[in-house]
Design an enzyme around this catalytic site. Structure first.
Site, PDB file in Angstrom:
ATOM      1  CB  SER A 109      10.283   5.902   9.750  1.00 39.75           C
ATOM      2  OG  SER A 109       9.463   5.390  11.001  1.00 39.75           O
ATOM      3  CD  GLU A 124      -3.014  -0.595   1.532  1.00 40.81           C
ATOM      4  OE1 GLU A 124      -3.634  -1.836   1.805  1.00 40.81           O
ATOM      5  OE2 GLU A 124      -3.229  -0.626   3.455  1.00 40.81           O
ATOM      6  CG  HIS A 174       5.409   3.161  18.600  1.00 35.53           C
ATOM      7  ND1 HIS A 174       5.075   4.824  18.671  1.00 35.53           N
ATOM      8  CD2 HIS A 174       6.135   2.961  17.720  1.00 35.53           C
ATOM      9  CE1 HIS A 174       5.036   4.436  16.612  1.00 35.53           C
ATOM     10  NE2 HIS A 174       6.305   3.851  16.377  1.00 35.53           N
ATOM     11  CB  CYS A 220      -0.089   6.700  11.434  1.00 36.18           C
ATOM     12  SG  CYS A 220       1.625   5.859  12.228  1.00 36.18           S
ATOM     13  CB  CYS A 243       5.488  -3.127  15.556  1.00 35.47           C
ATOM     14  SG  CYS A 243       6.722  -2.485  15.672  1.00 35.47           S
ATOM     15  CB  SER A 280       9.110   3.549  14.995  1.00 34.06           C
ATOM     16  OG  SER A 280       8.522   4.158  14.074  1.00 34.06           O
ATOM     17  CD  GLU A 326      13.137  -0.930  10.135  1.00 36.21           C
ATOM     18  OE1 GLU A 326      13.580  -0.156   9.817  1.00 36.21           O
ATOM     19  OE2 GLU A 326      11.822  -0.458  11.351  1.00 36.21           O
TER      20      GLU A 326
END
Length: 390
Positions: A216, A110, A240, A360, A134, A238, A185
Site C-alpha cells: 500500500s 506495530e 482518500h 486502520c 497524512c 491510499s 510508507e
C-alpha cells in the site's frame, strides 16, 4: 559487481580494529544467502536448507537443524545469527484481532493479525513512524524515526507465525495474506521492503502467492514506477480524496505527485502486473463532511473512470486530538451507492481491532526520536517525505 555480490561484500566486511558483527540471516534473500555460503566456502544449496528451517519450521537455533552437519553449524554460529523482533506488548481484541508492539532496537513498531473465516491477514510495518504527515492517521502524528531493515520487516511475519502457530500447530488459521499497510510508507523504504517481500513469495520460505502480498502506498511515484522492475505484488493506493485541493491538505505528498501523476503511474503498473487481476485497490478513508459528500463521489468516479479498480471505503478510526469525525453510516452508504451506479466494485471495510487501537489509521507505536520529522522538513521543505526516489 552484481547487487547480490555487492550486498554480501558489504555484509561480510569487518573493520580490523572492531569485533566481527554477526550477520543476521533474516536480512538475506535466498539468493543472497547462497552468495553468503559461497563466501564461506560451502555449497550454495545449503541456503535452501537454511531458508526452509527459518521460515517453514520457524527455527532460529542452528543446533536444531538436523540435516546440516555439526561442523557447518559451528561455523554458522561463529559468523551468523537468526534474529527477529521480539514482542514488547501484545493486545487481543474481542473480535480476534491481535496487535503486537514489536521491539526494533530502541523503538517499537506495530504488527496486526486479522483472522477471518476464509483467511488470516498480517498487517506489517515498514518504518518506525512515518514522514508523510497524512492528517487523519495516528502514525503520521508520531513523526518519522527510521526505515526498518529486511530482518525487522520479515521478522514481523516470522514472530507472528511463531505466536499463532503457523508452523504446523492444528486449530489455528495460518497467515494467508500479508499487507504492507502498517506503520510507514513502504515505497520510501524500497531497498528493504522489496527483499522482505521476495522472502514472503519464495517457495522455500513462506511461498505466498503474489496476489496475497499487498503493498500500500500514498503515492511515491518514482518508486512506484520502479517497483514493477523489481517485484510483482498486489497494489493498493491510499487515495482518500478525489481532487488535488483536498488531497494536498490531507495527504501532503500530493503536493509533489498529484492525483493525475499518481493514477498514470498506477495504470503503468497494472499494464505489466500479473498480481492484480488487472485491478488496483483504491483505499478511501471516510471523513465526515470532509471527503464523503455526493459531489466527492462523482469526482472520484471521474478520476478513476479509466483505471480498473476495486474501491475500499474505510470508516475513519479516531485517535486523540484528531480534527475529524467518522462519517455516518448513512453518508458512507450513500457514497457507496453513488459509486456503484458508475459500475465500480465498492466495499465498505469492516473495522477490526478498534478496541485495541489496531484499526486502520490507529497504529502509532513507540517512536522515541520525534525530531527526525522536523529535520526532514528542513532538508526537503514542507512536502514532508516526498524525496526523489531513483
Amino acid at each position: 559487481m552484481c547487487n547480490n555480490e555487492a550486498k554480501m561484500s558489504e555484509l561480510l566486511s569487518v573493520q580490523s580494529d572492531a569485533p566481527a558483527k554477526k550477520i543476521n540471516l533474516m536480512d538475506l534473500t535466498r539468493q543472497q544467502m547462497r552468495e553468503f555460503f559461497k563466501e564461506l566456502g560451502e555449497k550454495p544449496f545449503r541456503a535452501d536448507q537454511l531458508v526452509k528451517w527459518i521460515y517453514h519450521f520457524g527455527e532460529d537455533n542452528f543446533d536444531n537443524m538436523t540435516n546440516i552437519n555439526k561442523k557447518l553449524r559451528e561455523k554458522l554460529k561463529a559468523v551468523a545469527e537468526i534474529k527477529a523482533p521480539e514482542v514488547a506488548v501484545e493486545q487481543r481484541s474481542a473480535d480476534g484481532t491481535i496487535k503486537w508492539a514489536m521491539q526494533v532496537g530502541e523503538q517499537q513498531v506495530e504488527t496486526v493479525y486479522i483472522p477471518e473465516a476464509d483467511r488470516a491477514t498480517l498487517c506489517v510495518s515498514s518504518q518506525v513512524g512515518c514522514a508523510l504527515a497524512c492528517t487523519f492517521c495516528s502514525t503520521a502524528q508520531q513523526g518519522f524515526n527510521r526505515n526498518l531493515t529486511v530482518s525487522e520487516i520479515i521478522g514481523q511475519v516470522w514472530r507472528a507465525s511463531k505466536i499463532i502457530g503457523n508452523f504446523g500447530v492444528t486449530g489455528v488459521r495460518p497467515i494467508t495474506n500479508v499487507v504492507m499497510m502498517g506503520m510507514g510508507e513502504p515505497l520510501l523504504n524500497v531497498a528493504n521492503v522489496v527483499p522482505a517481500m521476495e522472502i514472503m513469495l519464495d517457495d522455500f520460505a513462506y511461498g505466498l502467492s503474489k496476489r496475497r502480498v499487498t503493498l500500500s502506498t500514498s503515492g511515491v511515484v518514482p518508486a512506484l514506477d520502479n517497483l514493477s522492475k523489481m517485484i510483482d505484488v498486489a497494489l493498493a493506493i491510499s487515495l482518500h480524496a478525489p481532487n488535488d485541493e483536498l488531497r494536498d491538505e490531507i495527504v501532503p505528498i500530493n503536493k509533489k505527485y498529484n492525483i493525475k501523476t499518481l493514477i498514470d503511474s498506477v495504470n503503468r503498473y497494472l499494464n505489466v502486473s500479473n498480481a492484480n487481476h488487472g485491478k488496483v485497490t483504491i483505499e478511501y478513508v471516510m471523513l465526515d463532511h470532509v471527503n464523503d459528500g455526493i459531489e466527492h463521489a462523482h469526482q472520484l468516479a471521474e478520476v478513476l473512470k479509466n483505471t480498473p479498480c476495486k474501491i475500499n471505503l474505510i470508516p475513519w478510526n479516531p485517535f486523540p486530538e484528531a480534527p475529524y469525525a467518522k462519517s455516518s453510516n448513512t453518508r458512507i452508504d450513500r457514497f457507496q451507492k453513488t459509486l456503484m451506479e458508475y459500475g465500480f466494485t465498492v466495499i465498505i471495510r469492516k473495522t477490526r481491532g478498534d478496541d485495541i487501537d489496531a484499526a486502520c489509521g490507529q497504529l502509532a507505536g513507540d517512536v522515541i526520536d520525534r525530531t527526525k520529522r522536523t529535520a526532514m522538513k528542513r532538508q526537503f521543505g514542507q512536502n514532508i517525505g516526498v524525496t526523489e526516489v531513483n
